[in-house]
Scaffold this active site. Structure first.
Site, PDB file in Angstrom:
ATOM      1  N   ARG A 102      12.407  -0.883  -3.816  1.00  0.00           N
ATOM      2  CA  ARG A 102      11.885  -1.570  -2.625  1.00  0.00           C
ATOM      3  C   ARG A 102      12.432  -2.985  -2.652  1.00  0.00           C
ATOM      4  NH1 ARG A 102       5.893  -2.071  -0.213  1.00  0.00           N
ATOM      5  NH2 ARG A 102       6.631  -0.081   0.587  1.00  0.00           N
ATOM      6  N   HIS A 129      12.242   2.435   6.261  1.00  0.00           N
ATOM      7  CA  HIS A 129      11.193   2.894   5.341  1.00  0.00           C
ATOM      8  C   HIS A 129      11.148   4.426   5.423  1.00  0.00           C
ATOM      9  CE1 HIS A 129       7.892   2.712   2.733  1.00  0.00           C
ATOM     10  NE2 HIS A 129       6.975   2.115   3.467  1.00  0.00           N
ATOM     11  N   GLN A 132       8.131   6.677   3.963  1.00  0.00           N
ATOM     12  CA  GLN A 132       6.935   6.542   4.792  1.00  0.00           C
ATOM     13  C   GLN A 132       7.005   7.484   5.994  1.00  0.00           C
ATOM     14  OE1 GLN A 132       4.130   4.244   4.566  1.00  0.00           O
ATOM     15  NE2 GLN A 132       3.404   5.688   6.096  1.00  0.00           N
ATOM     16  N   ASP A 224       2.326  -1.005  13.549  1.00  0.00           N
ATOM     17  CA  ASP A 224       2.489  -1.590  12.210  1.00  0.00           C
ATOM     18  C   ASP A 224       2.218  -3.089  12.333  1.00  0.00           C
ATOM     19  OD1 ASP A 224       3.154  -2.039   9.537  1.00  0.00           O
ATOM     20  OD2 ASP A 224       5.318  -1.990   9.880  1.00  0.00           O
ATOM     21  N   CYS A 264       1.208   2.789   8.957  1.00  0.00           N
ATOM     22  CA  CYS A 264       1.680   2.983   7.583  1.00  0.00           C
ATOM     23  C   CYS A 264       0.814   2.265   6.560  1.00  0.00           C
ATOM     24  CB  CYS A 264       3.122   2.495   7.471  1.00  0.00           C
ATOM     25  SG  CYS A 264       3.314   0.749   7.873  1.00  0.00           S
ATOM     26  N   ARG A 292       2.007  10.422   1.267  1.00  0.00           N
ATOM     27  CA  ARG A 292       3.094   9.734   0.559  1.00  0.00           C
ATOM     28  C   ARG A 292       3.285  10.391  -0.806  1.00  0.00           C
ATOM     29  NH1 ARG A 292       4.271   4.408   1.725  1.00  0.00           N
ATOM     30  NH2 ARG A 292       6.051   4.765   0.359  1.00  0.00           N
TER      31      ARG A 292
HETATM   32  N1   CP Z   1       2.940   1.800   3.524  1.00  0.00           N
HETATM   33  C1   CP Z   1       3.418   1.249   2.395  1.00  0.00           C
HETATM   34  O1   CP Z   1       4.609   1.379   2.050  1.00  0.00           O
HETATM   35  O2   CP Z   1       2.498   0.555   1.673  1.00  0.00           O
HETATM   36  P1   CP Z   1       2.733  -0.368   0.403  1.00  0.00           P
HETATM   37  O3   CP Z   1       3.403  -1.624   0.897  1.00  0.00           O
HETATM   38  O4   CP Z   1       1.358  -0.626  -0.118  1.00  0.00           O
HETATM   39  O5   CP Z   1       3.603   0.353  -0.579  1.00  0.00           O
HETATM   40  N1  NVA Z   2       6.723  -3.450   8.120  1.00  0.00           N
HETATM   41  C1  NVA Z   2       5.945  -3.641   6.927  1.00  0.00           C
HETATM   42  C2  NVA Z   2       5.685  -2.333   6.245  1.00  0.00           C
HETATM   43  C3  NVA Z   2       4.867  -2.415   4.992  1.00  0.00           C
HETATM   44  C4  NVA Z   2       4.673  -1.096   4.312  1.00  0.00           C
HETATM   45  C5  NVA Z   2       6.672  -4.587   5.994  1.00  0.00           C
HETATM   46  O1  NVA Z   2       7.903  -4.460   5.848  1.00  0.00           O
HETATM   47  O2  NVA Z   2       6.034  -5.467   5.431  1.00  0.00           O
END
Ligand code: CP
Ligand code: NVA
Length: 305
Positions: A102, A129, A132, A224, A264, A292
């Site tokens: 990530r 993502h 997700q 989101d 999400c 997930r």
């Molecule tokens: N939805 C998601 O990816 O959550 P986190 O940021 O908690 O991993």
């Molecule tokens: N769009 C959000 C998703 C988090 C899971 C971010 O990138 O922070």
């Protein structure tokens, strides 16, 4: 399947294979049946951004598959002090069997896959993502019994989640309408890729500034956060720009009567969504979060097995 970097790279057959295995692993998990498909394998999980769901679901998933997961915070590994992606990829390939990452730049994920010799799974970048959205589509299938022919409306920021929804819906033949304010549209390259796939699957893509237009007749309503990780300095201005895009009871009532609400998470109640919607009877947010685990286990088993 060697890596899971973008949904656009997957064929429809591969997506169906992921869902089939997810369904089986989920059922067996509930029955208490062990399925050690990755016995003795190790996954390195590199994080340069925060996480609750991704970290826990990958780590627990790896354990349930009979393997082991290492949490590698960028604050602690040498990557955070300037060691190159090339050297990191080479070194990790000598120790472990797969990497979940990530991070900010999509190109870092692609470089890790290019320079290493082990599977790489994208656990979120600024651009997409994919894990997700695969879990979300699996969730839609569980609730609606189909994907093809349904309509999903995404209302809010044209961010990583919105981009992967475009990819995902176009692949599986779901119509998608995305409502974003001017200047916050989805990525142009992703829109072009999704248009290609939509032509093949026969689905439609609607891009608009009007949340009412997007949400009309939707089977699934998705939003989101307005402030993604890394955008904290823009928070005040974003809240102003996005306020007409809040998914509240009034807007949600314009979707189909039996529409489900998705997010999400993490969610910010009172901003992108109101409590009455996210905590209401049509919300499936915790099914998404649970899935997930099951869907990523299937992904890991397929790319690392
Ligand atoms: N939805 C998601 O990816 O959550 P986190 O940021 O908690 O991993
Ligand atoms: N769009 C959000 C998703 C988090 C899971 C971010 O990138 O922070």
């Amino acid at each position: 399947m060697k890596h899971l970097i973008s949904i656009h790279d997957l064929t429809l057959d591969e997506i169906n294979e992921i869902f089939k295995l997810s369904e089986k692993l989920k059922r067996q998990n509930k029955e208490g049946v062990q399925h050690h498909l990755l016995k003795g394998k190790t996954l390195g999980m590199i994080f340069t951004k925060s996480s609750t769901r991704t970290r826990v679901s990958f780590e627990v998933g790896m354990y349930q598959l009979g393997g082991y997961a290492l949490f590698l915070s960028a604050n602690d590994i040498q990557l955070g002090r300037g060691e190159t992606i090339y050297d990191t990829a080479q070194v990790l390939s000598r120790y472990i069997d797969g990497i979940m990452i990530r991070t900010f730049k999509q190109s870092d994920v692609e470089d890790l896959a290019r320079y290493g010799s082990i599977p790489v799974i994208n656990g979120l970048t600024d651009l997409m993502h994919p894990c997700q959205i695969l879990a979300d589509l699996f969730t839609v299938y569980e609730h609606k019994g189909q994907l093809k022919g349904l309509k999903l409306a995404y209302v809010g920021d044209g961010n990583n989640v919105a981009n992967s929804l475009l990819h995902g819906c176009a692949k599986v033949g779901m119509d998608i309408a995305v409502a974003t304010p001017k200047g916050y549209e989805c990525d142009a390259g992703i829109i072009a890729e999704a248009m290609e796939d939509a032509k093949l699957s026969g689905s439609t893509i609607t891009l608009t500034e009007d949340p009412v237009e997007a949400i009309k007749d939707a089977d699934v309503v998705y939003t989101d956060t307005w402030v993604s990780m890394g955008q904290e300095a823009e928070k005040e201005q974003r809240i102003k720009t996005f306020s007409p895009y809040q998914v509240n009871g009034k807007l949600f009532s314009l979707a189909k009567e039996d529409a489900i609400f998705m997010h999400c998470l993490p969610a910010y109640r009172g901003f992108e969504v109101t409590e009455e919607v996210i905590d209401g009877p049509q919300s499936v947010i915790f099914d998404e979060a649970e899935n997930r685990l099951h869907v990523q286990k299937a992904i890991m088993a397929l790319v690392m097995g």
